[in-house]
Design a protein around this motif. Structure first.
Motif, PDB file in Angstrom:
ATOM      1  N   ASP A 136      50.978  27.328-102.586  1.00  0.00           N
ATOM      2  CA  ASP A 136      50.026  26.411-101.811  1.00  0.00           C
ATOM      3  C   ASP A 136      49.540  27.369-100.458  1.00  0.00           C
ATOM      4  O   ASP A 136      50.671  27.783 -99.719  1.00  0.00           O
ATOM      5  CB  ASP A 136      49.827  25.172-101.605  1.00  0.00           C
ATOM      6  N   SER A 137      48.561  27.259 -99.839  1.00  0.00           N
ATOM      7  CA  SER A 137      48.236  27.734 -98.476  1.00  0.00           C
ATOM      8  C   SER A 137      48.971  26.896 -97.435  1.00  0.00           C
ATOM      9  O   SER A 137      49.203  25.847 -97.621  1.00  0.00           O
ATOM     10  CB  SER A 137      46.814  27.826 -98.301  1.00  0.00           C
ATOM     11  N   GLN A 159      47.354  25.303 -95.000  1.00  0.00           N
ATOM     12  CA  GLN A 159      46.287  24.361 -94.901  1.00  0.00           C
ATOM     13  C   GLN A 159      46.519  23.261 -95.933  1.00  0.00           C
ATOM     14  O   GLN A 159      46.640  21.887 -95.666  1.00  0.00           O
ATOM     15  CB  GLN A 159      45.054  24.711 -94.953  1.00  0.00           C
ATOM     16  N   GLU A 160      46.739  23.651 -97.484  1.00  0.00           N
ATOM     17  CA  GLU A 160      46.928  22.726 -98.278  1.00  0.00           C
ATOM     18  C   GLU A 160      48.342  21.959 -98.160  1.00  0.00           C
ATOM     19  O   GLU A 160      48.380  20.821 -98.610  1.00  0.00           O
ATOM     20  CB  GLU A 160      46.971  23.528 -99.712  1.00  0.00           C
ATOM     21  N   ASP A 197      47.697  19.350 -95.463  1.00  0.00           N
ATOM     22  CA  ASP A 197      46.937  18.095 -96.096  1.00  0.00           C
ATOM     23  C   ASP A 197      47.689  17.425 -96.815  1.00  0.00           C
ATOM     24  O   ASP A 197      47.558  15.951 -96.937  1.00  0.00           O
ATOM     25  CB  ASP A 197      45.879  18.868 -96.691  1.00  0.00           C
TER      26      ASP A 197
END
Length: 68
Positions: free
Chosen positions: A22-23, A25-26, A29
Motif C-alpha cells: 500500500d502507498s 496515503q493508503e 487512511d
C-alpha cells in the motif's frame, strides 16, 4: 492484561501495514492519521532500526524472526 493506549495501537497496526504494498496515503487512511504523521512515524522506525527503506526494515524483521 496489556494496557495499550490508542497511540500504541496505531503503532502496532503501522508495523503490520508497512510491509504491505500500500502507498503511504493508503496506510495513513487505514490508521486515520495524516500522511505527514505517518511519515514521522516511519522515519522514527527507520532511525531506531538503522534502515532507510521498507526493504531494509523487512530484512531486519525476518532476520530477527529467524533468530527467535
Amino acid at each position: 492484561m496489556l494496557n495499550l493506549e490508542a497511540r500504541d495501537f496505531s503503532r502496532v497496526r503501522l508495523h503490520k501495514l508497512i510491509f504491505t504494498e500500500d502507498s503511504g496515503q493508503e496506510i495513513a487512511d487505514a490508521l486515520f492519521i495524516s500522511r505527514r504523521v505517518l511519515q514521522r512515524h516511519v522515519a522514527a522506525i527507520y532511525e531506531k532500526t538503522g534502515t532507510k527503506s521498507r526493504v531494509g526494515l523487512f530484512r531486519i524483521y525476518h532476520k530477527v524472526r529467524l533468530e527467535i
